[in-house]
Design a protein around this motif. Structure first.
Motif, PDB file in Angstrom:
ATOM      1  N   MET A   1     -35.806  32.351 -10.810  1.00 14.92           N
ATOM      2  CA  MET A   1     -36.126  31.654 -12.050  1.00 14.92           C
ATOM      3  C   MET A   1     -35.214  32.076 -13.194  1.00 14.92           C
ATOM      4  N   VAL A   2     -34.722  31.075 -13.909  1.00 20.72           N
ATOM      5  CA  VAL A   2     -33.960  31.261 -15.140  1.00 20.72           C
ATOM      6  C   VAL A   2     -34.693  30.513 -16.238  1.00 20.72           C
TER       7      VAL A   2
ATOM      8  N   LEU B   1     -36.769  36.192  -9.435  1.00 16.74           N
ATOM      9  CA  LEU B   1     -36.083  36.225 -10.721  1.00 16.74           C
ATOM     10  C   LEU B   1     -34.578  36.075 -10.591  1.00 16.74           C
ATOM     11  N   SER B   2     -33.979  35.437 -11.602  1.00 14.96           N
ATOM     12  CA  SER B   2     -32.546  35.536 -11.829  1.00 14.96           C
ATOM     13  C   SER B   2     -32.297  35.647 -13.325  1.00 14.96           C
ATOM     14  N   ASP B   3     -33.329  36.116 -14.021  1.00 17.41           N
ATOM     15  CA  ASP B   3     -33.303  36.277 -15.473  1.00 17.41           C
ATOM     16  C   ASP B   3     -34.310  37.367 -15.816  1.00 17.41           C
TER      17      ASP B   3
ATOM     18  N   GLU C   1     -42.337  32.807 -16.977  1.00 19.40           N
ATOM     19  CA  GLU C   1     -42.163  31.468 -16.413  1.00 19.40           C
ATOM     20  C   GLU C   1     -42.454  31.449 -14.911  1.00 19.40           C
ATOM     21  N   VAL C   2     -42.144  32.539 -14.211  1.00 20.78           N
ATOM     22  CA  VAL C   2     -42.508  32.628 -12.795  1.00 20.78           C
ATOM     23  C   VAL C   2     -44.025  32.602 -12.636  1.00 20.78           C
TER      24      VAL C   2
ATOM     25  N   ASN D   1     -28.667  32.170  -7.552  1.00 17.05           N
ATOM     26  CA  ASN D   1     -28.241  33.136  -8.551  1.00 17.05           C
ATOM     27  C   ASN D   1     -27.774  32.386  -9.792  1.00 17.05           C
ATOM     28  N   ARG D   2     -28.120  32.881 -10.974  1.00 18.56           N
ATOM     29  CA  ARG D   2     -27.809  32.158 -12.207  1.00 18.56           C
ATOM     30  C   ARG D   2     -26.305  31.985 -12.422  1.00 18.56           C
ATOM     31  N   TYR D   3     -25.494  32.842 -11.780  1.00 20.60           N
ATOM     32  CA  TYR D   3     -24.046  32.760 -11.954  1.00 20.60           C
ATOM     33  C   TYR D   3     -23.382  31.847 -10.930  1.00 20.60           C
TER      34      TYR D   3
END
Length: 308
Positions: free
Chosen positions: A57-58, A86-88, A94-95, A286-288
């Motif tokens: 989640m981001v 998570l990725s943030d 939010e999760v 992954n957010r990146y």
């Protein structure tokens, strides 16, 4: 001039189109996959298990949050979360909000490395080089320094507060309409937090059904679960390869599992025992590297039925 640059420009255009598709459409094209697994003892009623994995989640991912909330309409018997929520570092509320309706059902969870540590930019080519060298995560690689530590305790407390069972290197039991389901879990092998010796010994004689749960499907873990007699193992982590080649499949698994079993239902054999293995391709990135190609994000509804 036109002949000299026509091919490179067409390749660049195709690459750009592929990037727009993989990031703008496929990475948000959420799917529900349904699988039937013949693992229950004869005479036991079917069990419907919703496996959620690799949400990553981001902040601001509203479509993903709405979709996850809608899955409660499936009315599963229980939910298994196989980690990497998570990725943030700021994404925990939010999760918990997205999974809130699902936490009304019995459930259990294990964590993945991204629950403990924030993501860092990474060259995707390193996954190929690590595959060639046989090194993944902290298995053979030097320790990572300077990483962001997530407030994973808040995530744990949210899951625990909803009644979900923490399977971090331990066993837990769910009661489903009088049926005793034993869950044996491990912490993430990708960062060497698994401690199988603490849960070894195989299924309990008092349980009606037993299964193994882990984030990353490393072979040492699959061998241990299978040799101990567990009929089913659930895992995530691989993202199904994430960037796949159409009509060929995945190039990497980000662990020592072979690419033929990078996602979906397969089997694993060790010490003359065979178990079913289900690896979720997950529903995030992954957010990146927010792209997927030929590998849409997914959640799986597994229907466990009597052995054939």
């Amino acid at each position: 001039m036109r002949a000299r640059y026509g091919v490179p420009l067409s390749i660049a255009a195709a690459g750009a189109a592929g990037l727009v598709y993989s990031a703008g459409f496929e990475a948000r094209s959420f799917r529900l996959r349904r699988v039937t697994v013949p693992v229950l003892p004869a005479g036991m009623r079917p069990l419907r298990v919703l496996q959620v994995s690799d949400i990553h989640m981001v902040g601001g991912q509203r479509k993903k949050q709405r979709w996850l909330r809608s899955l409660a309409g499936l009315r599963p018997d229980f939910v298994i979360n196989t980690g990497d929520n998570l990725s943030d570092p700021e994404g925990i509320p939010e999760v918990l909000d997205a999974l809130g309706p699902l936490m009304e059902f019995p459930g259990a969870y294990v964590f993945g490395s991204n629950d403990y540590y924030g993501p860092t930019p990474r060259n995707p080519a390193r996954y190929l080089s690590e595959k060639i060298q046989g090194r993944h995560g902290l298995n053979g690689n030097p320790p990572v320094v300077g990483v962001v530590h997530n407030r994973w305790e808040d995530l744990r407390d949210g899951f625990d507060g909803a009644g979900w069972v923490n399977l971090t290197n331990t066993r837990g039991t769910l009661k489903i309409d009088g049926v005793s389901v034993e869950l044996t879990g491990l912490d993430d092998p990708h960062i060497k937090r698994d401690r199988y010796a603490q849960v070894a010994g195989g299924p309990s004689e008092t349980a009606d059904f037993s299964m193994g749960v882990v984030h990353a499907p490393y072979l040492r873990v699959l061998d241990a679960y299978t040799a101990d007699g567990y009929p089913l193992i659930l895992a995530g982590h691989t993202h199904g390869g994430q960037l796949c080649i159409p009509f060929y499949g995945a190039l990497v698994t980000n662990c020592d599992l072979d690419t033929d079993r990078v996602k979906g239902l397969s089997t694993h054999t060790a010490d003359d025992h065979t178990a079913y293995l289900h690896v979720s391709a997950g529903c995030g990135t992954n957010r990146y590297t927010p792209v997927r190609f030929a590998c849409p994000p997914e959640v799986t509804l597994l229907t466990l039925v009597g052995k054939e």
